[in-house]
Enzyme design. Sequence first.
Site, PDB file in Angstrom:
ATOM      1  N   CYS A 131      -0.436   4.112   2.125  1.00 18.64           N
ATOM      2  CA  CYS A 131      -0.240   3.941   3.573  1.00 18.64           C
ATOM      3  C   CYS A 131       1.213   4.186   3.970  1.00 18.64           C
ATOM      4  CB  CYS A 131      -0.595   2.526   4.022  1.00 18.64           C
ATOM      5  SG  CYS A 131      -2.035   1.801   3.276  1.00 18.64           S
ATOM      6  N   ASP A 132       2.128   3.608   3.216  1.00 16.31           N
ATOM      7  CA  ASP A 132       3.510   3.507   3.705  1.00 16.31           C
ATOM      8  C   ASP A 132       4.550   4.294   2.913  1.00 16.31           C
ATOM      9  OD1 ASP A 132       2.577   1.740   5.660  1.00 16.31           O
ATOM     10  OD2 ASP A 132       2.775   0.016   4.339  1.00 16.31           O
ATOM     11  N   CYS A 169       0.834  -1.216   0.000  1.00 16.93           N
ATOM     12  CA  CYS A 169       0.000   0.000   0.000  1.00 16.93           C
ATOM     13  C   CYS A 169       0.860   1.254   0.000  1.00 16.93           C
ATOM     14  CB  CYS A 169      -0.930  -0.026   1.208  1.00 16.93           C
ATOM     15  SG  CYS A 169      -1.971   1.428   1.319  1.00 16.93           S
TER      16      CYS A 169
END
Length: 312
Positions: free
Chosen positions: A139-140, A136
């Site tokens: 997300c990261d 992701c």
Amino acid sequence: MMTEEIRDTIIVGTGCAGLTAAIYAARSNLKPLVLEGHEPGGQLSITTLVENFPGWPEGIQGPQLIENMRVQASRFGTDFRMGHLTSVDLSKRPFALHVGKDALHARTLIIASGASARWLGLPSEHALIGHGVSSCATCDGFFFSGKEIAVIGGGDSAMEEALFLTRFATKVTLIHRREHFRASKIMLDRAIAHEKIHFMTNTAVDEVLGVEQKEVTGLKLRNVHTQETSVLPVSAMFLGIGHVPNAKMFAGQIDLDDDGYIRTENNVYTRVPGVFACGDVQDRRYRQAITAAGTGCMAALEVEKFLEEHGR
Ligand code: NAP
């Protein structure tokens, strides 16, 4: 075989969609039963800092966000039960769900079983999830500001991840196992035109390096034609090789599309009245925690309406 009471609603899945549905259903006094599958907490439970969920200005750890939702659902009377769903029968009412030897019955069903990121399946990849291996970018990606990153895949997801990661990375190497791409022309052209994105085609990842250091230090690559190997030093590897919706169990009873996602109308309706689907198991497009929560809420509201109209 143990038979339990007939529930007003059973929710399959404990990710963002399932837990939001549980909060709403529980607050409507429907005493939902939530079934936890093999990935409790869903994809958020393997994410680190979530910075795009409204209401958490400093961000919140994915597992903490899920735990908070769980506590909130419990507070209003949600029951949780561990166990793998082994079969379902949506042809009779109440619906029957089997968890091993136990039969559960419900007047309505909310399917929130999510989608699992597809992984390469390498032991080194598994060992470094959360330590530089991610599925992701949203997300990261932020954690790899100023670093070199690799993205794996040749579809729109990989292009999208690579383009998104150029915001943080000094260089993004997109690694694809073939010469030709599945990605749409517009996405591919955009990636090709980006000065930070470099392409390596006909290339497979044999190993993620850095297991001992507990952080990704590079990738061991192999040209699939010449079998020549090389090492690419990177700080992170993002997988963009697709998702697998967890809907196989329902095949034949509700409609799935060609890739196995549950087909819904009006956001959460399946073709079986009283069966609703929400979150990533029916959403191939947005796949965000907040959109999963949104459809989870819709599913619970529709359950309430359905029970009012059809009686308990
Ligand atoms: P996809 O189109 O199925 O592409 C997956 C890619 O990963 C393929 O290039 C495939 O390689 C590769 N791959 C699969 N398994 C692999 C493995 N084990 N090792 C190495 N490579 C592997 O999946 P997607 O990119 O997630 O897209 C899914 C759908 O969502 C598509 O319809 C897409 O258009 C849509 N989508 C749209 C957008 C957008 O428009 N913004 C963004 C994301 C997704 P091969 O080509 O060799 O099979």
